[in-house]
Design an enzyme around this catalytic site. Structure first.
Site, PDB file in Angstrom:
ATOM      1  N   LYS A   1       0.811  -1.220   0.000  1.00 26.39           N
ATOM      2  CA  LYS A   1       0.000   0.000   0.000  1.00 26.39           C
ATOM      3  C   LYS A   1       0.844   1.271   0.000  1.00 26.39           C
ATOM      4  CE  LYS A   1      -4.434  -1.621   1.439  1.00 26.39           C
ATOM      5  NZ  LYS A   1      -5.641  -1.410   2.207  1.00 26.39           N
TER       6      LYS A   1
ATOM      7  N   LYS B   1      -4.951  -9.283  -6.381  1.00 27.56           N
ATOM      8  CA  LYS B   1      -6.188  -9.506  -5.645  1.00 27.56           C
ATOM      9  C   LYS B   1      -7.250  -8.479  -6.070  1.00 27.56           C
ATOM     10  CE  LYS B   1      -6.679  -7.350  -1.189  1.00 27.56           C
ATOM     11  NZ  LYS B   1      -8.074  -6.938  -1.184  1.00 27.56           N
TER      12      LYS B   1
ATOM     13  N   LYS C   1     -10.740  -2.913  -3.418  1.00 33.22           N
ATOM     14  CA  LYS C   1     -11.525  -1.670  -3.491  1.00 33.22           C
ATOM     15  C   LYS C   1     -10.700  -0.544  -4.064  1.00 33.22           C
ATOM     16  CE  LYS C   1     -13.822  -2.265   0.933  1.00 33.22           C
ATOM     17  NZ  LYS C   1     -12.734  -2.271   1.919  1.00 33.22           N
TER      18      LYS C   1
HETATM   19  P1  ATP Z   1      -8.630  -1.975   0.453  1.00 33.94           P
HETATM   20  O1  ATP Z   1      -8.087  -2.096  -0.938  1.00 33.94           O
HETATM   21  O2  ATP Z   1      -9.148  -0.618   0.816  1.00 33.94           O
HETATM   22  O3  ATP Z   1      -7.724  -2.593   1.504  1.00 33.94           O
HETATM   23  P2  ATP Z   1     -10.106  -4.451   0.418  1.00 33.94           P
HETATM   24  O4  ATP Z   1     -10.821  -4.827  -0.816  1.00 33.94           O
HETATM   25  O5  ATP Z   1      -8.826  -5.149   0.714  1.00 33.94           O
HETATM   26  O6  ATP Z   1      -9.934  -2.869   0.426  1.00 33.94           O
HETATM   27  P3  ATP Z   1     -10.843  -4.584   3.213  1.00 33.94           P
HETATM   28  O7  ATP Z   1     -11.889  -3.718   3.810  1.00 33.94           O
HETATM   29  O8  ATP Z   1      -9.411  -4.275   3.452  1.00 33.94           O
HETATM   30  O9  ATP Z   1     -11.115  -4.650   1.620  1.00 33.94           O
HETATM   31  O10 ATP Z   1     -11.108  -6.081   3.641  1.00 33.94           O
HETATM   32  C1  ATP Z   1     -12.366  -6.529   4.137  1.00 33.94           C
HETATM   33  C2  ATP Z   1     -12.406  -8.040   4.153  1.00 33.94           C
HETATM   34  O11 ATP Z   1     -12.482  -8.532   2.816  1.00 33.94           O
HETATM   35  C3  ATP Z   1     -11.158  -8.687   4.783  1.00 33.94           C
HETATM   36  O12 ATP Z   1     -11.567  -9.829   5.513  1.00 33.94           O
HETATM   37  C4  ATP Z   1     -10.358  -9.107   3.587  1.00 33.94           C
HETATM   38  O13 ATP Z   1      -9.502 -10.202   3.874  1.00 33.94           O
HETATM   39  C5  ATP Z   1     -11.456  -9.498   2.616  1.00 33.94           C
HETATM   40  N1  ATP Z   1     -11.012  -9.387   1.228  1.00 33.94           N
HETATM   41  C6  ATP Z   1     -10.557  -8.266   0.633  1.00 33.94           C
HETATM   42  N2  ATP Z   1     -10.248  -8.513  -0.644  1.00 33.94           N
HETATM   43  C7  ATP Z   1     -10.512  -9.834  -0.857  1.00 33.94           C
HETATM   44  C8  ATP Z   1     -10.403 -10.703  -1.982  1.00 33.94           C
HETATM   45  N3  ATP Z   1      -9.960 -10.246  -3.154  1.00 33.94           N
HETATM   46  N4  ATP Z   1     -10.774 -11.987  -1.840  1.00 33.94           N
HETATM   47  C9  ATP Z   1     -11.236 -12.461  -0.659  1.00 33.94           C
HETATM   48  N5  ATP Z   1     -11.365 -11.705   0.451  1.00 33.94           N
HETATM   49  C10 ATP Z   1     -11.010 -10.402   0.356  1.00 33.94           C
HETATM   50 MG    MG Z   2      -7.651  -4.588   2.386  1.00 37.48          MG
END
Ligand code: ATP
Ligand code: MG
Length: 345
Positions: free
Chosen positions: A115, A207, A210
């Protein structure tokens, strides 16, 4: 019902663009655990501001994540749904953990490296200390089980190390106070099923996220049927037909990802999906995946829309959740202050 000492905690950041990975890796699992455990599900707004958030957007995103929990089937009455900043114990315990965790431990965290990118000097101190706050989120409730996606595994291991070091460092004080030797439990990660790491639809090595700039890389929980269909049809694949064995999936990341998504949405597994679609062309499989994704997500998207239109109701759910969360975390904090040796009123 759960054993008295068993408790689930997990969180999702209100950083916009909730996606299929968040749903399959986290929110869908939250729903499934409700019958077996006492659960706390948190909109982690203190985590969100480790990178810049526009204040008006942040408020909207907090309510949207809460709406997604409820729309997916989380019960905010039987369980606890709240936003992190309403319970001060998270930030307070995080400070104490800042003093327990070692720099060397945090220096190994891959999420910070990803990040912060090349411009590490310019990353916020909060982004660096993020895993200590996450440990505080979990341990303020002395939670024993944490459903998360695969990407959070390393942070969970750090939370376990922090719990253990706290228990060791303060073992005499804990004993003098007559508290259980393992004051903080070792929280167990619950990372299971066919979609613990949903990948980008544009790049099987990244991955789904968001914060990824390309909207085509993810299926958002707010996408309509046409958007879902267009994104899945355009999803990157290799030129071969679908794999015929689970073994073959290992060398074909894009196929592996789409099969995993199908299996998770169908409450099935990769072997069953391959038994049905193995050897077929991707075009056929993608149509089936579009139909399944739309049928599973459309009711959630519609319910989210309905809930978001009534922010008063969401705020009431979050407020009531925060009150109940505070009662649990407050008790932990009282003990922690005694253990550390602070003078209290
Ligand atoms: P950011 O990019 O802002 O970190 P993010 O998509 O990683 O956003 P988070 O809010 O950090 O989302 O994570 C929320 C939950 O979703 C966590 O349990 C994380 O492990 C899960 N998660 C995030 N991305 C994935 C993915 N691609 N596949 C499965 N689980 C995910
Ligand atoms: Mg995340």
């Amino acid at each position: 019902m759960a054993n008295a000492h068993e408790r689930v905690f997990s969180g999702v950041q209100p950083t916009g663009n909730l996606h299929l990975g968040n749903y399959l890796g986290a929110i869908k699992r939250f729903v499934e655990l409700q019958d077996r455990f006492e659960c706390l599900y948190c909109v982690v707004d203190l985590h969100a501001i480790t990178v810049w958030q526009d204040p008006a957007e942040l408020k909207k995103s907090i309510r949207e994540v809460a709406a997604a929990f409820l729309a997916a089937g989380v019960d905010g009455t039987k369980h606890i749904v709240f936003n992190q900043s309403q319970v001060s114990a998270h930030a307070e315990l995080a400070w104490i953990f800042n003093c327990v965790a070692r720099l060397g431990w945090l220096n190994r965290m891959t999420q910070f490296k990803e990040k912060a990118g090349k411009d590490r000097e310019n990353a916020s101190v909060g982004l660096y200390a993020y895993p200590n706050l996450m440990a505080a989120d979990i341990l303020a409730y002395r939670a024993t089980h944490v459903p998360v996606g695969e990407d959070q595994k390393q942070h969970l291991e750090l939370a376990r190390d922090i719990a253990q070091k706290f228990n060791n460092d303060f073992s005499k004080s804990i004993a003098d106070l007559g508290l259980a030797e393992k004051f903080f439990p070792q929280p167990e990660p619950l990372i299971a099923g066919p979609a613990t790491r949903v990948m980008s639809l544009r790049d099987g090595a990244r991955k789904m996220s968001k914060s990824e700039p390309s909207d085509a890389s993810r299926i958002n929980l707010t996408d309509d049927a046409d958007q879902i269909a267009a994104k899945i049809r355009k999803a990157k694949t290799d030129p071969l037909p679908l794999p015929e064995t689970v073994e073959e999936m290992k060398t074909r990341p894009e196929a592996d990802n789409l099969i995993g998504i199908y299996a998770a949405l169908a409450d099935s597994d990769a072997a069953a999906v391959i038994a049905q679609f193995g050897g077929q062309q991707f075009s056929q499989f993608k149509q089936a995946l579009v139909d399944l994704t739309v049928s599973k997500l459309a009711p959630i998207t519609a319910e989210m829309k309905r809930l978001v239109a009534d922010p008063g109701h969401i705020d009431q759910v979050l407020g009531s959740g925060a009150e109940r969360a505070e009662a649990i975390a407050g008790e932990t904090m009282n003990h922690v202050k005694d253990i550390v040796g602070f003078v209290r009123r």
